[in-house]
Motif scaffolding. Structure first.
Motif, PDB file in Angstrom:
ATOM      1  N   TRP A 111       9.073   4.259  12.414  1.00  8.78           N
ATOM      2  CA  TRP A 111       7.626   4.324  12.524  1.00  8.78           C
ATOM      3  C   TRP A 111       6.779   2.977  12.059  1.00  8.78           C
ATOM      4  CZ3 TRP A 111       4.576   3.339   7.943  1.00  8.78           C
ATOM      5  CH2 TRP A 111       5.443   3.217   6.749  1.00  8.78           C
ATOM      6  N   LEU A 112       7.732   1.890  11.568  1.00  8.07           N
ATOM      7  CA  LEU A 112       7.048   0.582  11.363  1.00  8.07           C
ATOM      8  C   LEU A 112       7.546  -0.385  12.658  1.00  8.07           C
ATOM      9  CD1 LEU A 112       8.144  -0.023   7.552  1.00  8.07           C
ATOM     10  CD2 LEU A 112       5.571  -0.018   8.901  1.00  8.07           C
ATOM     11  N   ASP A 113       8.127   0.232  13.440  1.00  5.85           N
ATOM     12  CA  ASP A 113       8.530  -0.502  14.966  1.00  5.85           C
ATOM     13  C   ASP A 113       7.136  -0.776  15.515  1.00  5.85           C
ATOM     14  OD1 ASP A 113       9.387  -1.578  17.048  1.00  5.85           O
ATOM     15  OD2 ASP A 113      10.618  -0.019  17.870  1.00  5.85           O
ATOM     16  N   GLY A 114       6.830  -2.096  15.772  1.00  5.50           N
ATOM     17  CA  GLY A 114       5.426  -2.350  16.246  1.00  5.50           C
ATOM     18  C   GLY A 114       4.694  -2.979  15.390  1.00  5.50           C
ATOM     19  N   ARG A 115       4.549  -2.655  13.947  1.00  2.00           N
ATOM     20  CA  ARG A 115       3.627  -3.232  13.068  1.00  2.00           C
ATOM     21  C   ARG A 115       3.859  -4.719  12.787  1.00  2.00           C
ATOM     22  NH1 ARG A 115       1.897   0.669   8.981  1.00  2.00           N
ATOM     23  NH2 ARG A 115       1.400  -1.312   7.661  1.00  2.00           N
ATOM     24  N   GLU A 116       2.840  -5.413  12.327  1.00  2.97           N
ATOM     25  CA  GLU A 116       2.809  -6.784  12.296  1.00  2.97           C
ATOM     26  C   GLU A 116       3.196  -6.838  10.752  1.00  2.97           C
ATOM     27  OE1 GLU A 116       2.453 -10.895  12.594  1.00  2.97           O
ATOM     28  OE2 GLU A 116       2.346  -9.312  13.943  1.00  2.97           O
ATOM     29  N   SER A 117       2.743  -6.002   9.744  1.00  8.87           N
ATOM     30  CA  SER A 117       2.898  -6.124   8.481  1.00  8.87           C
ATOM     31  C   SER A 117       2.753  -5.088   7.696  1.00  8.87           C
ATOM     32  CB  SER A 117       2.070  -7.209   7.817  1.00  8.87           C
ATOM     33  OG  SER A 117       0.750  -6.789   7.577  1.00  8.87           O
ATOM     34  N   VAL A 118       3.446  -5.048   6.465  1.00  4.53           N
ATOM     35  CA  VAL A 118       3.690  -3.681   5.597  1.00  4.53           C
ATOM     36  C   VAL A 118       3.506  -4.250   4.136  1.00  4.53           C
ATOM     37  CG1 VAL A 118       6.109  -3.632   5.561  1.00  4.53           C
ATOM     38  CG2 VAL A 118       4.824  -1.761   5.507  1.00  4.53           C
ATOM     39  N   THR A 119       2.842  -3.472   3.319  1.00  6.30           N
ATOM     40  CA  THR A 119       2.731  -3.437   2.015  1.00  6.30           C
ATOM     41  C   THR A 119       4.131  -2.838   1.188  1.00  6.30           C
ATOM     42  OG1 THR A 119       1.703  -1.578   1.375  1.00  6.30           O
ATOM     43  CG2 THR A 119       0.636  -3.706   1.876  1.00  6.30           C
ATOM     44  N   ILE A 120       4.333  -3.203   0.166  1.00  8.86           N
ATOM     45  CA  ILE A 120       5.637  -2.658  -0.624  1.00  8.86           C
ATOM     46  C   ILE A 120       5.259  -1.178  -0.922  1.00  8.86           C
ATOM     47  CG2 ILE A 120       6.773  -2.804  -2.788  1.00  8.86           C
ATOM     48  CD1 ILE A 120       7.614  -4.676  -1.045  1.00  8.86           C
ATOM     49  N   ALA A 121       3.935  -0.793  -1.197  1.00  8.89           N
ATOM     50  CA  ALA A 121       3.671   0.471  -1.618  1.00  8.89           C
ATOM     51  C   ALA A 121       3.915   1.442  -0.366  1.00  8.89           C
ATOM     52  CB  ALA A 121       2.143   0.652  -1.970  1.00  8.89           C
ATOM     53  N   GLU A 122       3.688   0.909   0.752  1.00  7.12           N
ATOM     54  CA  GLU A 122       3.891   1.686   2.043  1.00  7.12           C
ATOM     55  C   GLU A 122       5.466   2.079   2.289  1.00  7.12           C
ATOM     56  OE1 GLU A 122       0.660   0.867   5.423  1.00  7.12           O
ATOM     57  OE2 GLU A 122       1.347  -0.945   4.391  1.00  7.12           O
ATOM     58  N   ILE A 123       6.258   1.238   1.828  1.00  2.87           N
ATOM     59  CA  ILE A 123       7.568   1.658   1.792  1.00  2.87           C
ATOM     60  C   ILE A 123       8.314   1.951   0.785  1.00  2.87           C
ATOM     61  CG2 ILE A 123       7.830   0.143   4.071  1.00  2.87           C
ATOM     62  CD1 ILE A 123       8.728  -2.242   2.147  1.00  2.87           C
ATOM     63  N   ALA A 124       7.654   2.500  -0.296  1.00  4.99           N
ATOM     64  CA  ALA A 124       8.161   2.765  -1.600  1.00  4.99           C
ATOM     65  C   ALA A 124       9.210   4.019  -1.267  1.00  4.99           C
ATOM     66  CB  ALA A 124       7.000   3.184  -2.398  1.00  4.99           C
ATOM     67  N   LEU A 134      15.987  -9.949  -4.714  1.00  3.69           N
ATOM     68  CA  LEU A 134      14.527 -10.126  -4.185  1.00  3.69           C
ATOM     69  C   LEU A 134      13.778  -9.006  -4.084  1.00  3.69           C
ATOM     70  CD1 LEU A 134      12.027 -11.550  -2.918  1.00  3.69           C
ATOM     71  CD2 LEU A 134      13.379 -11.309  -0.604  1.00  3.69           C
ATOM     72  N   LEU A 135      14.593  -7.712  -3.597  1.00  2.00           N
ATOM     73  CA  LEU A 135      14.054  -6.529  -3.417  1.00  2.00           C
ATOM     74  C   LEU A 135      13.713  -5.881  -4.607  1.00  2.00           C
ATOM     75  CD1 LEU A 135      13.789  -3.867  -1.569  1.00  2.00           C
ATOM     76  CD2 LEU A 135      16.376  -3.259  -2.010  1.00  2.00           C
ATOM     77  N   GLU A 136      14.578  -5.955  -5.785  1.00  2.00           N
ATOM     78  CA  GLU A 136      14.100  -5.341  -7.094  1.00  2.00           C
ATOM     79  C   GLU A 136      12.986  -6.005  -7.484  1.00  2.00           C
ATOM     80  OE1 GLU A 136      17.741  -5.282  -9.350  1.00  2.00           O
ATOM     81  OE2 GLU A 136      18.446  -3.523  -8.593  1.00  2.00           O
ATOM     82  N   ARG A 137      12.819  -7.287  -7.564  1.00  2.00           N
ATOM     83  CA  ARG A 137      11.619  -8.115  -7.871  1.00  2.00           C
ATOM     84  C   ARG A 137      10.379  -7.765  -7.194  1.00  2.00           C
ATOM     85  NH1 ARG A 137      13.743 -12.827  -7.399  1.00  2.00           N
ATOM     86  NH2 ARG A 137      12.637 -13.613  -5.423  1.00  2.00           N
ATOM     87  N   LEU A 138      10.216  -7.589  -5.785  1.00  2.00           N
ATOM     88  CA  LEU A 138       9.275  -6.982  -5.156  1.00  2.00           C
ATOM     89  C   LEU A 138       8.884  -5.783  -5.524  1.00  2.00           C
ATOM     90  CD1 LEU A 138      10.002  -8.425  -1.568  1.00  2.00           C
ATOM     91  CD2 LEU A 138       8.502  -9.320  -3.283  1.00  2.00           C
ATOM     92  N   PHE A 139       9.593  -4.794  -5.614  1.00  2.00           N
ATOM     93  CA  PHE A 139       9.449  -3.650  -6.082  1.00  2.00           C
ATOM     94  C   PHE A 139       8.917  -3.566  -7.693  1.00  2.00           C
ATOM     95  CE2 PHE A 139      10.698  -2.028  -2.222  1.00  2.00           C
ATOM     96  CZ  PHE A 139      10.544  -0.691  -2.035  1.00  2.00           C
ATOM     97  N   ALA A 140       9.441  -4.209  -8.448  1.00  2.00           N
ATOM     98  CA  ALA A 140       9.247  -4.172 -10.024  1.00  2.00           C
ATOM     99  C   ALA A 140       7.586  -4.761  -9.910  1.00  2.00           C
ATOM    100  CB  ALA A 140       9.925  -5.140 -10.843  1.00  2.00           C
ATOM    101  N   THR A 141       7.245  -5.583  -9.339  1.00  2.00           N
ATOM    102  CA  THR A 141       5.875  -6.185  -9.525  1.00  2.00           C
ATOM    103  C   THR A 141       4.774  -5.042  -9.235  1.00  2.00           C
ATOM    104  OG1 THR A 141       6.594  -8.375  -8.471  1.00  2.00           O
ATOM    105  CG2 THR A 141       4.130  -7.820  -8.247  1.00  2.00           C
ATOM    106  N   GLU A 142       5.180  -4.234  -8.111  1.00  2.00           N
ATOM    107  CA  GLU A 142       4.318  -3.066  -7.977  1.00  2.00           C
ATOM    108  C   GLU A 142       4.587  -1.807  -8.882  1.00  2.00           C
ATOM    109  OE1 GLU A 142       1.972  -2.881  -5.644  1.00  2.00           O
ATOM    110  OE2 GLU A 142       2.368  -4.997  -5.231  1.00  2.00           O
ATOM    111  N   GLY A 143       5.582  -2.072  -9.794  1.00  2.00           N
ATOM    112  CA  GLY A 143       5.961  -1.050 -10.847  1.00  2.00           C
ATOM    113  C   GLY A 143       6.670   0.224 -10.235  1.00  2.00           C
TER     114      GLY A 143
END
Length: 305
Positions: free
Chosen positions: A169-182, A198-207
């Motif tokens: 479903w993200l094929d063709g999207r320009e960008s995405v937020t961490i919340a959208e792929i939680a 890096l993955l854990e750090r990006l997700f931890a920033t969003e709780g």
């Protein structure tokens, strides 16, 4: 020197039997050697509880000096050996993924055929230990190393993209937020590798905590796993498809999050002995961008990871 070598091994294992096996000596002989060393120093170096031993406060102090002394002696032996040889000596390099440095090492070997090259795949904890022990001269690291007396130089700073299977479903999207792929399953590496950190750090920033569908030891295999539909994953920009015809079809999406990038650094111990090969390698590596050592893989139609 034999006493110091034996002490260093026992301190590392904190186990007489394991140290004896590593040193290929009889356990009673090793125990007597440690006892004589303690008698000469006038202080116990280990706390003993039955058959278990633990390095005590005096042992910790003494070990720091022993490590430095034996490291200097080992460097002296290497310097003498290289002085007798006609080659440039040896250079040891550790990297989290071998594919990152494969072309760099090949270019260096072609430029300096007299150098002996050893390459290791190591996570960040192993790199710290290898630098301290003098097992490698350099680390090509994507994460900070914490060992003492380290110098480093940045080799490459690049964006990290989100790779998704074709038809996702993200094929063709320009960008995405961490919340959208939680809630998306992620293909990643085991802890200790930069992709996982890096993955854990990006997700931890969003709780948040990422869902994992696949964990591996080779970051370079992640793109292949993603293409089969096992999940999505973070991939460095240098791996982006070079053309439309590829055996590893994935779509690429920018991650709308700060600090979603990778920094590759060359790290070394400033106090350690370096062979002529090691000195040439450092000059060779920092004198040109890392990307100049990379070439497209004609089998995959993409640049190697």
């Amino acid at each position: 020197m034999l006493q110091l070598r034996y002490f260093q091994a026992v301190a590392r294992f904190e186990h007489i039997s394991r140290a004896a096996e590593e040193l290929n000596v009889a356990q009673p002989s090793l125990s007597r050697t440690i006892a004589r060393l303690e008698a000469e120093l006038g202080s116990p170096l280990f706390d003993r509880q039955g058959r278990r031993i633990r390095l005590n406060q005096y042992g910790v102090v003494f070990l720091r000096h022993v490590d430095r002394a034996l490291s200097e002696l080992d460097d002296g032996r290497r310097a003498l050996r290289e002085a007798r040889e006609t080659g440039l000596g040896r250079v040891g390099v550790a990297s989290e993924t071998l594919l990152t440095v494969a072309h760099l090492m090949g270019s260096f070997r072609a430029a300096f055929p007299g150098a002996e090259v050893r390459l290791f795949q190591s996570n960040v904890e192993e790199m710290d230990r290898q630098l301290r022990a003098g097992e490698v001269d350099f680390c090509v690291a994507s994460q900070p190393l914490t060992a003492a007396n380290l110098d480093s130089v940045e080799l490459l700073r690049e964006e990290v993209l989100l790779a998704v299977p074709r038809g996702h479903w993200l094929d063709g999207r320009e960008s995405v937020t961490i919340a959208e792929i939680a809630d998306e399953p992620f293909v990643t590496t085991r802890r200790g590798n930069w992709q996982r950190a890096l993955l854990e750090r990006l997700f931890a920033t969003e709780g948040l905590t990422p869902r994992l569908s696949c964990e591996g030891d080779e970051p370079g295999a992640s793109q292949d796993m993603i293409s089969t539909g096992l999940g999505i994953g973070l991939i460095p920009a240098m791996s982006r498809l070079a053309g439309t015809d590829s055996h590893v079809p994935v779509a690429w999406v920018h991650v709308a999050a700060p600090n979603c990038y990778r920094v590759l650094t060359l790290v070394w111990n400033r106090d350690a002995y370096q062979s002529e090969a090691a000195r040439r390698f450092r000059e060779f590596t920092v004198s040109r961008p890392l990307m100049t050592h990379r070439r497209p893989d004609p089998r995959l139609g993409r640049e190697s990871v």
